[in-house]
Design a protein around this motif. Structure first.
Motif, PDB file in Angstrom:
ATOM      1  N   VAL A 102      -4.520   9.532   4.420  1.00 16.40           N
ATOM      2  CA  VAL A 102      -4.685  10.644   5.417  1.00 16.40           C
ATOM      3  C   VAL A 102      -6.123  10.528   5.993  1.00 16.40           C
ATOM      4  N   ILE A 103      -7.342  10.363   4.972  1.00 18.41           N
ATOM      5  CA  ILE A 103      -8.649  10.166   5.419  1.00 18.41           C
ATOM      6  C   ILE A 103      -8.739   8.922   6.221  1.00 18.41           C
ATOM      7  N   SER A 104      -8.179   7.781   5.710  1.00 10.47           N
ATOM      8  CA  SER A 104      -8.496   6.669   6.279  1.00 10.47           C
ATOM      9  C   SER A 104      -7.729   6.538   7.831  1.00 10.47           C
ATOM     10  N   ILE A 105      -6.695   6.939   7.920  1.00 12.95           N
ATOM     11  CA  ILE A 105      -6.009   7.220   9.132  1.00 12.95           C
ATOM     12  C   ILE A 105      -6.666   8.012  10.302  1.00 12.95           C
ATOM     13  N   ILE A 106      -7.079   9.044   9.571  1.00 10.67           N
ATOM     14  CA  ILE A 106      -7.871  10.050  10.550  1.00 10.67           C
ATOM     15  C   ILE A 106      -9.159   9.245  11.010  1.00 10.67           C
ATOM     16  N   ILE A 107      -9.995   8.569   9.968  1.00  9.22           N
ATOM     17  CA  ILE A 107     -11.244   7.696  10.480  1.00  9.22           C
ATOM     18  C   ILE A 107     -10.675   6.619  11.624  1.00  9.22           C
ATOM     19  N   THR A 108      -9.656   5.684  11.537  1.00  9.77           N
ATOM     20  CA  THR A 108      -9.256   4.767  12.212  1.00  9.77           C
ATOM     21  C   THR A 108      -8.750   5.179  13.617  1.00  9.77           C
ATOM     22  N   ILE A 109      -8.167   6.621  13.937  1.00 13.22           N
ATOM     23  CA  ILE A 109      -7.713   7.146  14.827  1.00 13.22           C
ATOM     24  C   ILE A 109      -9.206   7.766  15.688  1.00 13.22           C
ATOM     25  N   SER A 110     -10.042   8.159  14.860  1.00  8.11           N
ATOM     26  CA  SER A 110     -11.260   8.935  15.783  1.00  8.11           C
ATOM     27  C   SER A 110     -12.192   7.496  15.958  1.00  8.11           C
ATOM     28  N   PHE A 162     -10.003  -4.717  -1.298  1.00 11.40           N
ATOM     29  CA  PHE A 162      -8.736  -5.336  -0.605  1.00 11.40           C
ATOM     30  C   PHE A 162      -8.850  -5.504   0.869  1.00 11.40           C
ATOM     31  N   VAL A 163      -9.702  -4.884   1.442  1.00 14.70           N
ATOM     32  CA  VAL A 163      -9.881  -5.423   2.988  1.00 14.70           C
ATOM     33  C   VAL A 163     -10.717  -6.645   3.149  1.00 14.70           C
ATOM     34  N   HIS A 164     -11.568  -6.840   1.993  1.00 13.85           N
ATOM     35  CA  HIS A 164     -12.346  -8.204   2.032  1.00 13.85           C
ATOM     36  C   HIS A 164     -11.375  -9.555   1.979  1.00 13.85           C
ATOM     37  N   ASP A 165     -10.514  -9.001   0.723  1.00 15.62           N
ATOM     38  CA  ASP A 165      -9.205  -9.941   0.238  1.00 15.62           C
ATOM     39  C   ASP A 165      -8.425 -10.404   1.500  1.00 15.62           C
ATOM     40  N   LEU A 166      -8.014  -9.270   2.272  1.00 14.95           N
ATOM     41  CA  LEU A 166      -7.237  -9.493   3.152  1.00 14.95           C
ATOM     42  C   LEU A 166      -7.960 -10.327   4.481  1.00 14.95           C
ATOM     43  N   ILE A 167      -9.123  -9.956   4.792  1.00 16.65           N
ATOM     44  CA  ILE A 167     -10.113 -10.813   5.666  1.00 16.65           C
ATOM     45  C   ILE A 167      -9.872 -12.310   5.351  1.00 16.65           C
ATOM     46  N   VAL A 168     -10.357 -12.566   4.029  1.00 19.68           N
ATOM     47  CA  VAL A 168     -10.373 -13.875   3.487  1.00 19.68           C
ATOM     48  C   VAL A 168      -8.825 -14.562   3.626  1.00 19.68           C
ATOM     49  N   LYS A 169      -7.799 -13.919   3.395  1.00 20.08           N
ATOM     50  CA  LYS A 169      -6.804 -14.587   3.895  1.00 20.08           C
ATOM     51  C   LYS A 169      -6.464 -15.100   5.283  1.00 20.08           C
ATOM     52  N   THR A 180       0.864  -1.233   0.016  1.00 22.21           N
ATOM     53  CA  THR A 180       0.168  -0.037   0.002  1.00 22.21           C
ATOM     54  C   THR A 180       0.875   1.148   0.163  1.00 22.21           C
ATOM     55  N   LEU A 181       1.876   1.316   0.965  1.00 23.05           N
ATOM     56  CA  LEU A 181       2.696   2.332   0.852  1.00 23.05           C
ATOM     57  C   LEU A 181       3.747   2.754  -0.348  1.00 23.05           C
ATOM     58  N   LYS A 182       3.732   1.538  -1.012  1.00 28.41           N
ATOM     59  CA  LYS A 182       4.463   1.828  -2.261  1.00 28.41           C
ATOM     60  C   LYS A 182       3.696   2.469  -3.334  1.00 28.41           C
ATOM     61  N   ILE A 206      -3.803   2.510   7.083  1.00 28.81           N
ATOM     62  CA  ILE A 206      -3.410   2.174   5.913  1.00 28.81           C
ATOM     63  C   ILE A 206      -3.872   0.989   5.097  1.00 28.81           C
ATOM     64  N   LEU A 207      -4.306   0.259   5.940  1.00 23.42           N
ATOM     65  CA  LEU A 207      -5.007  -1.026   5.325  1.00 23.42           C
ATOM     66  C   LEU A 207      -6.406  -0.704   4.658  1.00 23.42           C
ATOM     67  N   VAL A 208      -7.400   0.330   5.389  1.00 27.08           N
ATOM     68  CA  VAL A 208      -8.377   0.673   5.163  1.00 27.08           C
ATOM     69  C   VAL A 208      -8.243   1.510   3.862  1.00 27.08           C
ATOM     70  N   SER A 209      -7.296   2.145   3.582  1.00 26.33           N
ATOM     71  CA  SER A 209      -7.229   3.072   2.770  1.00 26.33           C
ATOM     72  C   SER A 209      -7.177   2.580   1.073  1.00 26.33           C
ATOM     73  N   ARG A 210      -6.986   1.112   1.174  1.00 25.13           N
ATOM     74  CA  ARG A 210      -7.030   0.368  -0.165  1.00 25.13           C
ATOM     75  C   ARG A 210      -8.441   0.119  -0.515  1.00 25.13           C
ATOM     76  N   GLY A 211      -9.290   0.330   0.401  1.00 27.02           N
ATOM     77  CA  GLY A 211     -10.523   0.274  -0.010  1.00 27.02           C
ATOM     78  C   GLY A 211     -11.324  -1.303   0.489  1.00 27.02           C
ATOM     79  N   SER A 212     -12.684  -1.426   0.079  1.00 31.15           N
ATOM     80  CA  SER A 212     -13.283  -2.490   0.524  1.00 31.15           C
ATOM     81  C   SER A 212     -12.738  -3.741  -0.209  1.00 31.15           C
TER      82      SER A 212
END
Length: 96
Positions: free
Chosen positions: A39-47, A80-87, A20-22, A72-78
């Protein structure tokens, strides 16, 4: 066996976060869209105090690290997060 499981989960998370960072720096220039999503995703996860390590019951000694990495993970979108959850779920299923 639980320690091996935690190592596998952290390995999957570390690779996902690095990939993601790359995306922030592409073709020799900064990708403003990716930075904005980060930035938006990190603000949301902090809040919301959303921490993937806490959710997976993995101890973390650095305050806010899990929350920022979750952002950072959430910034990739739903998708990506779904695929990560499956893994991660597949690794949990194999463990049991």
């Amino acid at each position: 066996m639980q320690n091996l499981f935690i190592i596998i989960i952290i390995s999957v998370l570390a690779e996902s976060i690095w990939e993601t960072l790359k995306m922030v720096w592409q073709d020799g220039k900064l990708c403003v869209d990716k930075v904005g999503a980060l930035v938006i995703s990190i603000i949301i996860t902090i809040s919301t105090d959303l921490d993937i390590f806490e959710l997976l019951k993995i101890n973390n000694k650095i305050p806010y690290l899990g929350i920022i990495l979750t952002g950072i993970l959430v910034s990739r979108g739903s998708n990506f997060v779904h695929d990560l959850i499956v893994k991660l779920t597949n690794n949990i299923t194999k463990k049991n």
